[in-house]
Design a protein around this motif. Structure first.
Motif, mmCIF file in Angstrom:
data_model
loop_
_atom_site.group_PDB
_atom_site.id
_atom_site.type_symbol
_atom_site.label_atom_id
_atom_site.label_comp_id
_atom_site.label_asym_id
_atom_site.label_seq_id
_atom_site.Cartn_x
_atom_site.Cartn_y
_atom_site.Cartn_z
ATOM 1 N N TYR A 253 40.299 61.581 113.565
ATOM 2 C CA TYR A 253 40.284 61.599 112.305
ATOM 3 C C TYR A 253 40.570 63.155 111.839
ATOM 4 N N ASP B 157 41.453 65.726 105.534
ATOM 5 C CA ASP B 157 42.413 65.935 104.494
ATOM 6 C C ASP B 157 42.053 67.013 103.579
ATOM 7 N N THR C 94 34.833 55.082 103.860
ATOM 8 C CA THR C 94 35.864 55.247 102.802
ATOM 9 C C THR C 94 36.903 54.073 103.357
ATOM 10 N N GLY D 128 39.934 54.663 104.131
ATOM 11 C CA GLY D 128 40.936 55.168 105.104
ATOM 12 C C GLY D 128 39.970 55.970 106.257
ATOM 13 N N GLY D 129 38.831 56.129 105.953
ATOM 14 C CA GLY D 129 38.013 56.971 106.986
ATOM 15 C C GLY D 129 36.728 57.430 106.591
ATOM 16 N N TYR E 299 36.786 65.413 103.365
ATOM 17 C CA TYR E 299 37.414 64.112 103.412
ATOM 18 C C TYR E 299 38.090 63.910 104.758
ATOM 19 N N TYR E 300 37.938 63.023 105.541
ATOM 20 C CA TYR E 300 38.688 62.483 106.793
ATOM 21 C C TYR E 300 39.382 61.204 106.748
ATOM 22 N N THR E 301 40.466 61.119 107.141
ATOM 23 C CA THR E 301 41.519 60.094 107.243
ATOM 24 C C THR E 301 41.616 59.634 108.809
ATOM 25 N N ARG E 302 41.509 58.393 109.171
ATOM 26 C CA ARG E 302 41.782 57.810 110.543
ATOM 27 C C ARG E 302 43.187 57.624 110.626
#
Length: 264
Positions: free
Chosen positions: A31, A34, A114, A116-117, A138-141
């Motif tokens: 992750y 963002d 979420t 995306g993550g 906020y984190y995105t995989r």
């Protein structure tokens, strides 16, 4: 306050607020943070393009971040348990710039899944200057699932360098390393000749180019000589729970490190 101060407090604060989303989330993966929004009494600030990466294996988690402006770094590693929207992290070691902490501690985080993550909301944080604020992260995989014989969390148990016929053993330093889904992350806390503590981190992608060959492509690090560079490493497995890695430098010197697998 710098963003590194906020990130440091995130890892060590005990004040977490819950989310309404009760969808269970499977955490293993890579992750990238963002953004982090900071809501204080007097102002609201959002930081984007952060350098924090967090990795979850099935049993362990590790995070690392470096501030490009001044190379201030922090990291932490430990085991975790996920129960619906509550993530319990059992941190066994952490370090931030000139401070390290080897006292195990348990923290509960509330997260929201979420597309995306995941999103994480933290209420009632306290900065190093005593100010109060709330955080939304906020984190995105990133990355894609893959496996290797090195997957898992490791602690360095011995290290030395070889130059010609001279061997110099590392001092009383602490270093951890984690491999998962094609990504590698490491963090260390080292003491200089004046007994001052320094934190260093690095993360990027890796691949096994042979049974005994490891290639690490580092995306970010405290050290400019690491960031953006590839490292060809010789690896010797020492059973299922240990390995030795050797890096041969351009001048012929070698850096040798031994690692043992962490277990819950």
């Amino acid at each position: 306050m710098k963003i590194t101060c906020f990130a440091f407090v995130i890892a060590f604060s005990l004040a977490f607020a819950g989310c309404n989303n009760k969808v269970a989330m499977q955490m293993p993966g890579i992750y990238k943070m963002d953004s982090v929004s900071i809501k204080a009494v007097q102002n609201d600030t959002t930081y984007r393009n952060t350098n924090q990466l967090k990795i979850y294996t099935p049993d362990f988690m590790m995070y690392a971040d470096v501030n490009d402006g001044d190379s201030v770094s922090h990291f932490g590693i430990g085991s975790y348990v996920m129960d619906k929207d509550t993530l319990t992290e059992n941190v066994l070691f952490s370090a931030n710039d000139s401070v390290s902490n080897d006292k195990p501690a348990t923290y509960k985080l509330a997260i929201e899944k979420t597309k995306g993550g995941f999103k994480q909301f933290i209420y009632g944080m306290e900065g190093t200057d005593g100010s109060k604020f709330d955080l939304t992260e906020y984190y995105t995989r990133v990355g894609s699932p893959s496996t290797s014989v090195l997957d898992g969390a490791w602690k360095q148990v011995q290290a030395y360098s070889i130059t010609g016929t001279d061997t110099v053993r590392a001092g009383n330093n602490v270093q951890y390393k984690l491999f998962h889904s094609g990504y590698v992350m490491w963090g260390h806390s080292i003491k200089d000749s004046l007994n001052r503590t320094h934190t260093g981190v690095g993360y990027g992608k890796f691949s096994m180019t042979g049974d005994t060959k490891l290639k690490e492509s580092m995306m970010a690090s405290t050290y400019s000589v690491v960031t953006g560079h590839d490292f060809e490493i010789d690896v010797e497995r020492m059973g299922a729970d240990g390995f030795k890695q050797t890096i041969t430098n351009k001048d012929g010197s070698k850096d040798v490190e031994f690692y043992e697998r962490l277990k819950k």
